[in-house]
Scaffold this active site. Structure first.
Site, PDB file in Angstrom:
ATOM      1  CB  ALA A   1      -0.929   0.001   1.219  1.00 28.66           C
TER       2      ALA A   1
ATOM      3  CD  GLU B   1       9.355   4.085  14.444  1.00 23.68           C
ATOM      4  OE1 GLU B   1       9.322   3.185  13.580  1.00 23.68           O
ATOM      5  OE2 GLU B   1       8.369   4.797  14.724  1.00 23.68           O
TER       6      GLU B   1
ATOM      7  CB  CYS C   1      12.863  -5.410   8.777  1.00 27.45           C
ATOM      8  SG  CYS C   1      13.432  -3.749   8.381  1.00 27.45           S
TER       9      CYS C   1
ATOM     10  CG  HIS D   1      13.644   2.094  11.443  1.00 21.86           C
ATOM     11  ND1 HIS D   1      12.734   1.178  10.946  1.00 21.86           N
ATOM     12  CD2 HIS D   1      12.934   2.960  12.194  1.00 21.86           C
ATOM     13  CE1 HIS D   1      11.524   1.487  11.380  1.00 21.86           C
ATOM     14  NE2 HIS D   1      11.622   2.560  12.140  1.00 21.86           N
TER      15      HIS D   1
ATOM     16  CB  VAL E   1      13.372   4.370  -0.871  1.00 20.89           C
ATOM     17  CG1 VAL E   1      13.446   4.326  -2.391  1.00 20.89           C
ATOM     18  CG2 VAL E   1      13.939   5.684  -0.344  1.00 20.89           C
ATOM     19  CB  ALA E   2      11.716  -0.682  -0.584  1.00 18.79           C
TER      20      ALA E   2
END
Length: 442
Positions: free
Chosen positions: A18, A173, A366, A249, A25-26
């Site tokens: 979405a 985060e 991640c 991050h 960026v990705a």
């Protein structure tokens, strides 16, 4: 002896593109493409299984219920659940996508964890991240907390904290901006907190285009909650110019393990002075492995996720767990080949296909949450969340049974998708012995 476990996030059935993460960026570049939830979940699970075959202890964290009907009701959408989905989609497909995101798959953002060797009360301290910068992530922390409590269950060794207040002052985060350096996993280490913005000092430099998601004040609060001291904490600012180039991050620009920090030369502010502080507080040798811009640009580092890799300790030395994109980016592959010829603790690179996650902005790092555990603490972990060959086979069959091969934003309004997700998660609670962690069960 202590070990470091990686708890990988199991990709949820609503994995979609979405483009919700401004600054990633990705995520933005692949917005509105069709995703493949089944492939995404299997790629992540296969990567986790491969780490067990390398000799590591691996855990799994469950996904969350999506679409998030209970929160859509709080926004004033009414009627049957099918009505609510249609109303939300008609109002804004982007809004429905936010409440249907499978972003909890990136468990590096789930929490910050300090091992018992570092804390004053000798417990493992766990604080779920509030993730307030992005709507689709800010709705995760309550369920994340329940999942973590169902995973790290022994209250005698695990101290669970509430997420920080949901205010921009305390934007947190999770472990994506936290690295622990140590000589051995069971020895006292130095916890490196990397932040993007200092809220009490508005004159300090910060990004001009993309948001600085982690605040210094959030990092300092977590250090207090975890009973850390000035002797074993270092707070370091991320380079605002790199944030504006898509380094949203710190784990997109550096990765650490034991006494090694692998980083890009443009990663930090005031680098050498802070490295000296780390050396002083460690009291033992630290390897700072710098990747110069001349050998890997920020653009290449972000597109390949050279630093969003896992750095793990194997029996024959440290290894980098990298996405295939690193192998396919010429400058990055050339650098990694060169790295293996240098006299550093990093002795191998293993490449994995996690393309479905990469296209949505998340690499191997991640997908995992790290936690160093003593043997008695490992005994306090829900055994049904520790990846064995039997659990792998069960989860692989579960994915095959419940996941779709293709998903678009329009599909999120399909009431049958909600039924499929709930049916899958209900079965997963039995497989992983999670109890009533989901809203639809409460």
């Amino acid at each position: 002896m202590a070990i470091e476990m990686n708890f990988d996030g199991l990709v949820g059935p609503t994995h979609n593109y979405a483009g919700l993460s401004f600054g990633n960026v990705a995520s933005l570049s692949n917005a509105n493409q069709a995703s493949n939830p089944k492939a995404a979940a299997k790629q992540g699970l296969q990567k986790a299984k491969a780490l067990t075959e390398l000799g590591l202890t691996q855990g799994i964290l469950a996904p969350q219920e999506r679409p998030f009907i209970s929160q859509l009701k709080q926004l004033g959408f009414t009627g049957s659940e099918a009505d609510i989905l249609k109303q939300a989609y008609d109002y804004s497909p982007t809004l429905l996508a936010a409440y249907s995101s499978a972003s909890c798959m990136w468990t590096a953002n789930a929490a910050t964890i300090s091992p018992s060797a570092d804390t004053a009360d000798n417990k493992v301290h766990i604080t779920p991240a509030n993730l307030i910068e992005k709507l689709h992530r800010s709705i995760e922390f309550e369920t994340t907390s329940r999942i973590l409590k169902s995973t790290f269950v022994d209250e005698n060794v695990f101290a669970h904290h509430d997420a920080l207040p949901a205010h921009p002052f305390f934007g947190d985060e999770g472990a994506a901006n936290h690295t622990r350096l140590c000589s051995e996993y069971d020895s006292k280490g130095v916890e490196l907190f990397v932040y993007g913005r200092e809220m009490t000092n508005p004159h300090r430099s910060f990004p001009k285009h993309f948001p600085a998601r982690q605040t210094l004040e959030a990092s300092q609060s977590i250090a207090r909650l975890h009973q850390l001291t000035t002797d074993n904490t270092v707070f370091m600012q991320q380079n605002p110019d790199t944030i504006d180039q898509g380094v949203f991050h710190n784990d997109v620009i550096s990765v650490g393990n034991r006494n090694v920090l692998f980083y890009h030369e443009q990663a930090f502010v005031d680098t050498e002075r802070k490295f000296d502080e780390i050396r002083q507080k460690m009291g033992t040798e630290v390897h700072f492995i710098k990747v110069p811009t001349s050998e890997a640009s920020i653009e290449d580092a972000v597109s390949s996720y050279l630093f969003n890799t896992q750095l793990v300790s194997l029996s024959d030395g440290m290894a980098i767990i990298a996405p295939k994109e690193c192998e396919q980016t010429p400058a990055v592959k050339a650098y990694l080949d060169k790295l293996l010829t240098l006299d550093t603790p990093i002795k191998a690179v293993h490449y994995f296909d996690v393309k479905q996650s990469m296209q949505n902005g998340g690499g191997p790092a991640c997908l995992r949450l790290r936690v160093a555990l003593q043997q008695q603490e490992l005994a306090g972990v829900n055994p049904n969340t520790i990846l064995t060959n039997e659990l792998y086979q069960s989860l692989d069959a579960w994915i095959e049974k419940h996941y779709r091969d293709s998903l678009t934003i329009k599909d999120l309004a399909d009431p049958q998708l909600l039924v499929e997700c709930r049916t899958a998660l209900d079965e997963l609670t039995q497989i992983m012995n999670l109890g009533s962690v989901y809203d639809f069960q409460r």
